[in-house]
Design a protein around this motif. Structure first.
Motif, PDB file in Angstrom:
ATOM      1  N   UNK A  15       0.680  -1.448   0.309  1.00 52.26           N
ATOM      2  CA  UNK A  15       0.223   0.066  -0.252  1.00 52.26           C
ATOM      3  C   UNK A  15       1.167   1.327  -0.073  1.00 52.26           C
ATOM      4  N   UNK A  16       2.199   1.315   0.165  1.00 51.91           N
ATOM      5  CA  UNK A  16       3.093   2.475   0.779  1.00 51.91           C
ATOM      6  C   UNK A  16       3.769   2.538  -1.112  1.00 51.91           C
ATOM      7  N   UNK A  17       3.714   1.305  -1.301  1.00 54.54           N
ATOM      8  CA  UNK A  17       4.738   1.253  -3.130  1.00 54.54           C
ATOM      9  C   UNK A  17       3.933   2.970  -3.893  1.00 54.54           C
ATOM     10  N   UNK A  18       2.915   2.884  -3.591  1.00 54.74           N
ATOM     11  CA  UNK A  18       2.888   4.319  -5.126  1.00 54.74           C
ATOM     12  C   UNK A  18       3.153   5.860  -4.424  1.00 54.74           C
ATOM     13  N   UNK A  19       3.821   5.786  -3.075  1.00 58.33           N
ATOM     14  CA  UNK A  19       4.069   7.292  -2.508  1.00 58.33           C
ATOM     15  C   UNK A  19       5.757   7.087  -2.548  1.00 58.33           C
ATOM     16  N   UNK A  20       5.678   5.486  -2.496  1.00 58.55           N
ATOM     17  CA  UNK A  20       7.570   5.751  -2.986  1.00 58.55           C
ATOM     18  C   UNK A  20       7.777   6.452  -3.937  1.00 58.55           C
ATOM     19  N   UNK A  21       6.947   5.503  -4.868  1.00 59.72           N
ATOM     20  CA  UNK A  21       6.803   5.828  -6.937  1.00 59.72           C
ATOM     21  C   UNK A  21       7.062   7.030  -7.201  1.00 59.72           C
TER      22      UNK A  21
END
Length: 272
Positions: A15-21
């Motif tokens: 769920x945090x991946x889009x923020x990192x990307x």
């Protein structure tokens, strides 16, 4: 078992991946792999530190032995793998799709109301904005009021009030953070990554400086990595431990450790 349950939220989830990307692609495109590794290792280090402290100060001795019987390991078949993937994907969409939709609508409504004096829905919509002074769809909104109210707590981390609102909106589900930033900066929760990246790095009309810098973006990612787990995780912690105090501990301790680590990282990043 209890220690494992309490440190699991520190391990970064999908769920945090889009923020990192979004933020790594905007501020650290030349070091994307290194940044991803550092984020994951940060979560592992904090989880290990927390496990050590819990073992030393709270779970000094095992009250009861823990025995778990493991099933025999077999090479999975393609049919079983696809069926498992479909079941888990369907379960996730049913559980989180409604939460994300409802939360996005709430964020949009809080960002849209109250209307300015003499304005209506037509002249404040994102499609009819023509000048830079009106491009901020959240001016004087309830969301701006809430963001500025909590921002003094997060401003030492380099957060603009919009970043504070996005972090707060991510408590129900971390997937909402990017859509919240999209609503706050473009008026559209489905804004493209390119347009949102441009808005994040554009100077603010009030300050003349971008709301996000490389140091602030790094601090924001660290904070989102470590702070309060989502509602589904907190519910699972309470259910698995049978004690609401562990859920409360996870909320308070995780947020506190996230603030401390993000503050340290932000200050170090400013010096580099």
């Amino acid at each position: 078992r209890l220690i494992t349950i309490l440190i699991n939220p520190f391990i970064s989830c999908s769920a945090r991946l889009p923020i990192y990307v979004l933020l790594i692609g905007t501020f650290f495109p030349d070091h994307a792999t290194l940044m991803f590794m550092c984020l994951y290792f940060t979560g592992i280090i904090v989880a290990g530190f927390t496990a050590r402290m819990l073992r030393r100060f709270h779970f000094g001795q095992d009250v009861t032995p823990f025995v778990m019987e493991l099933p025999p390991y077999r090479v999975p078949t393609l049919k079983a793998t696809l069926r498992h993937m479909w079941g888990k994907g369907e379960q996730y969409l049913r559980k989180m799709g409604g939460v994300i939709l409802v939360a996005s609508i709430i964020v949009w409504a809080l960002n849209y109301f109250p209307l300015h004096d003499g304005q209506n829905a037509q002249n404040v919509s994102a499609e009819t904005v023509t000048d830079d002074s009106a491009i901020d769809p959240s001016r004087d909104s309830y969301l701006e009021m809430a963001g500025k109210a909590i921002n003094p707590l997060l401003e030492p981390l380099g957060f603009h009030w919009r970043a504070s609102v996005a972090a707060l909106a991510g408590v129900p589900a971390k997937e909402i953070v990017v859509s919240t930033l999209g609503v706050l900066y473009t008026g559209d929760e489905e804004a493209s990554e390119q347009s949102l990246s441009t808005r994040l790095t554009s100077p603010n009309d009030a300050t003349g400086k971008p709301d996000f810098t490389a140091a602030a973006a790094l601090s924001f990612m660290i904070f989102v990595l470590l702070y309060c787990p989502c509602i589904a995780t907190i519910t699972a912690i309470v259910k698995e431990t049978g004690n609401p105090r562990y859920g409360l501990f996870s909320v308070l301790y995780n947020t506190a450790i996230a603030w401390v680590v993000a503050f340290i990282v932000y200050r170090i990043a400013l010096l580099i």
